[in-house]
Write an enzyme that holds these catalytic residues in place. Structure first.
Site, PDB file in Angstrom:
ATOM      1  N   ASP A 192       0.819  -1.213   0.000  1.00  0.00           N
ATOM      2  CA  ASP A 192       0.000   0.000   0.000  1.00  0.00           C
ATOM      3  C   ASP A 192       0.850   1.260   0.000  1.00  0.00           C
ATOM      4  O   ASP A 192       0.448   2.304  -0.511  1.00  0.00           O
ATOM      5  CB  ASP A 192      -0.920  -0.002   1.231  1.00  0.00           C
ATOM      6  CG  ASP A 192      -1.919  -1.148   1.191  1.00  0.00           C
ATOM      7  OD1 ASP A 192      -2.320  -1.526   0.066  1.00  0.00           O
ATOM      8  OD2 ASP A 192      -2.273  -1.665   2.265  1.00  0.00           O
TER       9      ASP A 192
ATOM     10  N   ASP B  84      -4.025   0.530   9.155  1.00  0.00           N
ATOM     11  CA  ASP B  84      -2.567   0.419   9.143  1.00  0.00           C
ATOM     12  C   ASP B  84      -1.907   1.771   9.392  1.00  0.00           C
ATOM     13  O   ASP B  84      -0.693   1.871   9.505  1.00  0.00           O
ATOM     14  CB  ASP B  84      -2.080  -0.108   7.785  1.00  0.00           C
ATOM     15  CG  ASP B  84      -2.684  -1.469   7.458  1.00  0.00           C
ATOM     16  OD1 ASP B  84      -3.062  -2.184   8.404  1.00  0.00           O
ATOM     17  OD2 ASP B  84      -2.781  -1.804   6.257  1.00  0.00           O
TER      18      ASP B  84
ATOM     19  N   ASP C 219      15.978 -19.750   3.290  1.00  0.00           N
ATOM     20  CA  ASP C 219      16.966 -18.823   2.742  1.00  0.00           C
ATOM     21  C   ASP C 219      16.372 -17.659   1.973  1.00  0.00           C
ATOM     22  O   ASP C 219      16.990 -16.610   1.834  1.00  0.00           O
ATOM     23  CB  ASP C 219      17.937 -19.591   1.840  1.00  0.00           C
ATOM     24  CG  ASP C 219      18.823 -20.525   2.672  1.00  0.00           C
ATOM     25  OD1 ASP C 219      18.969 -20.257   3.877  1.00  0.00           O
ATOM     26  OD2 ASP C 219      19.350 -21.501   2.106  1.00  0.00           O
TER      27      ASP C 219
ATOM     28  N   PHE D 192      18.946 -16.300   4.190  1.00  0.00           N
ATOM     29  CA  PHE D 192      18.585 -15.971   5.563  1.00  0.00           C
ATOM     30  C   PHE D 192      18.701 -17.140   6.549  1.00  0.00           C
ATOM     31  O   PHE D 192      18.313 -17.017   7.695  1.00  0.00           O
ATOM     32  CB  PHE D 192      17.221 -15.298   5.601  1.00  0.00           C
ATOM     33  CG  PHE D 192      17.258 -13.880   5.083  1.00  0.00           C
ATOM     34  CD1 PHE D 192      18.473 -13.202   4.940  1.00  0.00           C
ATOM     35  CD2 PHE D 192      16.097 -13.209   4.746  1.00  0.00           C
ATOM     36  CE1 PHE D 192      18.513 -11.883   4.469  1.00  0.00           C
ATOM     37  CE2 PHE D 192      16.125 -11.898   4.277  1.00  0.00           C
ATOM     38  CZ  PHE D 192      17.333 -11.238   4.134  1.00  0.00           C
TER      39      PHE D 192
ATOM     40  N   HIS E  86      26.329 -20.311   6.349  1.00  0.00           N
ATOM     41  CA  HIS E  86      25.194 -19.818   7.139  1.00  0.00           C
ATOM     42  C   HIS E  86      25.397 -20.131   8.621  1.00  0.00           C
ATOM     43  O   HIS E  86      25.817 -21.234   8.976  1.00  0.00           O
ATOM     44  CB  HIS E  86      23.889 -20.480   6.680  1.00  0.00           C
ATOM     45  CG  HIS E  86      23.551 -20.185   5.246  1.00  0.00           C
ATOM     46  ND1 HIS E  86      22.517 -20.795   4.585  1.00  0.00           N
ATOM     47  CD2 HIS E  86      24.117 -19.340   4.346  1.00  0.00           C
ATOM     48  CE1 HIS E  86      22.465 -20.340   3.343  1.00  0.00           C
ATOM     49  NE2 HIS E  86      23.423 -19.463   3.173  1.00  0.00           N
TER      50      HIS E  86
ATOM     51  N   ASP F  49      23.194 -20.927  10.668  1.00  0.00           N
ATOM     52  CA  ASP F  49      22.346 -22.042  11.116  1.00  0.00           C
ATOM     53  C   ASP F  49      22.991 -23.400  10.864  1.00  0.00           C
ATOM     54  O   ASP F  49      22.429 -24.430  11.221  1.00  0.00           O
ATOM     55  CB  ASP F  49      20.923 -21.969  10.522  1.00  0.00           C
ATOM     56  CG  ASP F  49      20.872 -22.300   9.031  1.00  0.00           C
ATOM     57  OD1 ASP F  49      21.952 -22.373   8.397  1.00  0.00           O
ATOM     58  OD2 ASP F  49      19.758 -22.463   8.505  1.00  0.00           O
TER      59      ASP F  49
ATOM     60  N   CYS G  82      17.266 -25.367   6.959  1.00  0.00           N
ATOM     61  CA  CYS G  82      17.416 -24.703   5.653  1.00  0.00           C
ATOM     62  C   CYS G  82      16.163 -24.874   4.800  1.00  0.00           C
ATOM     63  O   CYS G  82      15.838 -24.030   3.980  1.00  0.00           O
ATOM     64  CB  CYS G  82      18.592 -25.288   4.879  1.00  0.00           C
ATOM     65  SG  CYS G  82      20.136 -25.310   5.787  1.00  0.00           S
TER      66      CYS G  82
END
Lengths: 699, 699
Positions: free
Chosen positions: A184, A198, A380, A437, A501, A503, A681
């Site tokens: 928006d 919002d 990710d 990520f 990563h 993780d 992952c």
């Protein structure tokens, strides 16, 4: 231009029996003897200051002041108590301070006059000021209780903490429309009336005569520096005296755009009498390197001069907002939805995940092949977070610049009503595997040397700062994360891993005792210790990888006799130890807060740079797990069996049992492990937000 | 990544009779039983932590520790006082904390061993650690006394104020070379050894064996984010034990570049024994919107792993610098040099200025026509300021984006050794008359509601924020000024003036009493009062502009009968009053700190927008003066004469006399006033810096 508008009058001595001035804005106004009468609009709460000498006819020696009941005045310096008030001696610096206590019913319904006298008290002239008083207040929810209170004295500044103040703005990054959708914030009109929730309500409260005197007007304005960060809409609908009630009209045409990057300043109507006008303020961008998140909106009363000359602002009220930060959710928060991909080859994994998620009582969302196009790394491509304000809260997905084949999923599948979307655009050449990520995590709440992080700390992986070459998380994403401020990031060293990563060597699990969680770390030392123990107990011939298709089983003895593998794992342990030291320091952890998991790695040569070695898991990397409350979904390690039970699974269960956690081992070998990833992952979890409100942080 | 590296060990109970750990960095290190001996480099002031269980052979139950004299250790949890130290029970979380108090003479000159025993105290294995201790300290002048002290505990952070700490960096914006010159910061080598004095000395102090063990190395590094802001050079010359002495070599080749935007990380030699190595740190850019002025430089000790694997940093020392802000100098500071232009037509003005400057005892610098190419507005093209540090101070000219015909003057004529140059580049279309630096002034030191501004506050002129159209000072210059922080700017409304500069209606003059200065404001009201007084006293026929070529004289009566002029001046007075209110509030001034000067304006129509009227001075604008200590150079107003003396001059003298200031009236009518400027617009003054040091500000 900060500094309180104290006006210094409050510190002046108050003339007894007259009036006490509020410490408000003080404006110089003109008195004129020879002209026709002067009309002035006065804003209640401020004061007018007239220099009596400026308007005094030449050779004036005395003056007197008269006014109507609504007007209060004070002479400075104050006349002696014994002075004849009908002939007050004119001092070289005599000024008159004028104010009114309440709004006018009609234009010019009050007046004040000053008469000047010569040496012999003969009248030399008279200056008359006609006064119209108005009350103006641009109001926001500065006390953060969801209600727009009247004229909060702190509305013009922003302070962190439970005793802090200042209004809050959401980036309007969701999409009210579900088809042809886009955030928006990217369109300068309201597509649905539901979009108003919002936005932050801002109320212009005015009181005064039915009309402002000829030529006066109200203007709302923002500075150029804030223009890209905020938009303001107005409600044309009915006004109301209800303080907090949000009454929405049904048509978006009733909410015209007032301020935007194109219109930094716009006249707003004065309604007359006692009135409230609702405005809706929309945030357009998150804090970043070049934006501290603070936005001021101003409302000025303009005085006309004459055609061709700009009007002069004679009063400005300001409301300050801070844009809500994007907040990540650690493993200790309760899940709401679990996301995985369905691919041609991951049936086994999917079955395991479905069972686990169903048993845990959460929703499973599957991203199908026509969307993921074979890209299975759900962790990710995106990170779930949320934005929060006293009036509204919703999840926001941070889309990684990784942009694999699944790249459209966050925008096409997640963005929607009350589901926001944010991304950072990076040059293709600046994006590396460290931008996935799986390399972006967040700790549970911690306290470090007395400093509280009630929302935890973000954890990312980078190259050593000392490395002359190395991969890194791209700067635009790092800048974004640091700028959110409320989960101050910690940078770990993850470039030693082929995939790179965090993780791959760490996670957090909930615990009832100590700090409410444990940090789990992959530990080759713990792995070797376990395998040596097996050997010593006569299980040297037990086999890893047994029963796996295309995988050659390996005995514990073979494993332990591989000195090259041992050297590689010593290196990996030193890399993890380096991170362990950083995590202890930056999260305030003790050794007792950390559990070492028996996991081995091996080094493989980099494809691009064939002199460079990096690490991958030797068997499924159990630390790369999904945490769903008390249930852990752990990559099935396929370790050596002792009495029919996998020794690695047994060790894992024994370590987790003490914390009251249940281990479910999921076979991800063929479809994930062999492709250099594992359960974590290949999954993602949207979690409940924190109970703790970010604006209550002490910064 | 902030937070003190407290390591948490300092809060642990100290085992009696053993050792007290400093609250330094704590690193996990490996013990190994089965391998050959392990060698470790230890940095004095930190500690090593070894997990005894990790290395314990299976079924170990007891252990014992031995070490050489240079090594100290502590067992955690500490054994009972009654424990047999030759067979300490191995606890599930036993760790060994190891440190050394001083540097090694030779590699591996100390060792520590741990022996493990089984149930029956039989020896199961022994882990031996060979230790080499080094002392490493990256030192800067963190206490700001001009001397680089050893290992200041605060060197890694920066704090404002007299009790603050943190080193200071100058932007190396002067040019050592006087021909082919450019700012030294724009070249990545040292062109002359004298350039080193513009840089901050940083000393790497090391002590240890003659060589580091094989493969270890020292690396200096900065982050990507600081790469554009700093450069580091190293001295290859002789090392010295003198703490502060700066010994320069004669050849620039002896100062190689170490770090820059291209080289974020570089190995630096380890000299062996007790050694100091000098580095020179150069700032490259001033604080700005996207740069907070803080820069970290790191020195790490790297441990080798094996070829193809990145070395691991095992110790990092960090020094933090703040880039010195650009500081302006108010009229109350003593002049050093006065600058004016020489043009074909300004002989009269130049003669007046020469006399005034000579009489005041300062240097006059004339910018000749071949440089100024007819552009006489010396005030507008540049602003003088300075940068300051404990080790060096020099003037810096801020070059305006105005870029008139005189545009080359700041760079070509001012930039040089110990004379810096800075500018901000703006799009031509964004530059307006408000970007001339007659629109950039600075107040003397003030205190506002208890907040001190010991370096005063910058004053700029802008359009009303409420104006939908209007000129403004360009954003890049405003961003630069705000980012300097130490003279927080105040924005006034100057767009009502045709030329649009704050120096058209205000200036500051020194005063012995009150706040040490007076604010002088142009005041049409004071002007009309003076002229009415003249008329009342029978001087209505006295003439303005008498004796001026091409100028029609005007009588006081004529002037007073022009009602349109009076209305225009009422508008001007209201604009100045608006600014007066802002100045009182933002500078904490009382009416008694302000003197109104009798100056009239008139409105003229804008060439571009012929519906827009803006103000110009009606007669020479006396507030637009040059302030040289107690001597004021004031535009000669050509006012009406009474008894042979100009009434405006007389009034001006009488107002200034009370402050002990001398007025010199300079005829700028034809060459400046008629071109819409006056004495101040046509001159500039470089002044002595403040005695007050900016880093002593409380922020």
């Amino acid at each position: 231009m900060a500094s309180s508008a104290d006006g210094r009058d409050s510190s002046d001595a108050v003339e007894p029996g007259r009036m006490k001035f509020s410490s408000g804005y003080c404006r110089t106004c003109r008195l004129e003897v020879e002209s026709t009468t002067i009309s002035v609009v006065h804003v209640v709460g401020t004061s007018l200051k007239a220099d009596l000498n400026r308007s005094a006819p030449p050779s004036s020696k005395f003056f007197s002041v008269k006014c109507t009941a609504g007007v209060q005045y004070r002479i400075n310096p104050p006349p002696q108590e014994t002075t004849d008030l009908s002939h007050i001696p004119l001092n070289g610096n005599s000024v008159l301070l004028i104010s009114m206590g309440s709004a006018s019913q009609h234009e010019n319904d009050n007046k004040l006059s000053v008469q000047y006298y010569g040496e012999n008290k003969e009248v030399l002239g008279k200056a008359v000021l006609h006064l119209t008083a108005v009350e103006i207040s641009l109001d926001v929810d500065a006390d953060r209780d969801g209600v727009v209170e009247k004229n909060n004295t702190n509305k013009g500044s922003w302070k962190w903490g439970p005793n802090g103040h200042g209004a809050i703005l959401l980036v309007n990054c969701d999409s009210e429309r579900t088809y042809w959708k886009k955030p928006d914030s990217e369109q300068n009109h309201i597509s649905k009336v539901s979009d108003l929730k919002d936005m932050s309500l801002m109320v212009l409260r005015t009181r005064g005569p039915p009309k402002l005197p000829e030529g006066y007007k109200l203007t709302m304005h923002i500075s150029q520096g804030h223009a890209e960060s905020v938009r303001v809409f107005r409600s044309k609908g009915k006004t109301t005296n209800a303080v907090s009630e949000r009454v929405y009209d049904y048509f978006v045409r009733d909410y015209p755009l007032v301020l935007s990057a194109k219109f930094l300043s716009r006249e707003v109507p004065y309604l007359g009498g006692e009135a409230e006008m609702n405005f809706y303020v929309e945030g357009l961008r998150f804090s970043d390197k070049d934006f501290d998140g603070l936005i001021s909106i101003n409302l000025s009363l303009l005085e006309p001069i004459s055609p061709g000359l700009p009007e002069t602002p004679i009063f400005t009220d300001t409301a300050v907002f801070r844009v809500a930060p994007w907040i990540m959710t650690p493993n200790t928060l309760e899940p709401e939805e679990v996301f995985v991909c369905s691919t041609k080859d991951n049936y086994q994994f999917l079955k395991g995940m479905k069972n686990l998620v169903a048993r845990s009582g959460y929703k499973l969302k599957i991203c199908h092949e026509y969307v993921n196009r074979g890209d299975r790394w759900m962790q990710d491509e995106l990170e779930f977070g949320y934005i929060d304000s006293p009036h509204h809260i919703f999840p926001v997905v941070l889309d990684s610049p990784r942009d694999g084949k699944m790249q459209d999923f966050p925008y096409h599948e997640l963005l929607g009503p009350d589901f926001g979307y944010v991304t950072r655009v990076a040059h293709r050449r600046d994006v590396s595997s460290l931008d996935s990520f799986g390399n972006l995590e967040v700790s549970p709440p911690v306290t470090v040397n007395g400093k509280n992080y009630p929302l935890g700390r973000i954890i990312i992986g980078v190259a050593f700062p000392t490395a002359t070459k190395g991969r890194n998380m791209t700067q635009v994403v790092q800048d974004f994360l640091w700028a959110q401020k409320v989960q101050e990031p910690v940078a770990l060293f993850s470039d030693w891993l082929l995939v790179g990563h965090v993780d791959e060597f760490m996670t957090f699990v909930p615990a009832a005792d100590r700090k409410g969680f444990r940090l789990l770390l992959a530990s080759p030392d713990a792995g070797y210790k376990l395998f040596r123990g097996l050997k010593n107990n006569g299980h040297g011939q037990a086999k890893l990888f047994e029963g796996l298709k295309d995988e050659k089983p390996k005995t514990v003895d073979e494993l332990l006799s591989d000195t090259s593998l041992e050297a590689e794992n010593n290196y990996v342990q030193s890399c993890i130890d380096w991170n362990r030291d950083v995590l202890k320091r930056e999260l305030g952890l003790d050794d007792e807060d950390i559990i070492d998991l028996p996991i081995l790695f091996k080094l493989v040569v980099e494809k691009q740079d064939r002199t460079q070695f990096r690490a991958v898991a030797y068997y499924p990397d159990m630390v790369n797990m999904i945490v769903l409350g008390k249930n852990l979904g752990i990559p099935k390690p396929f370790g050596p069996k002792v009495n029919g039970r996998c020794a690695l699974e047994a060790e894992m269960c024994s370590l987790m049992e003490g914390l009251g956690l249940n281990c479910t081992f999921i076979d991800d070998f063929a479809a994930y492990h062999k492709l250099l990833g594992e359960v974590h992952c290949g999954s993602n979890v949207r979690r409940k937000p924190f109970d703790f409100k970010w604006w209550n942080l002490e910064m």
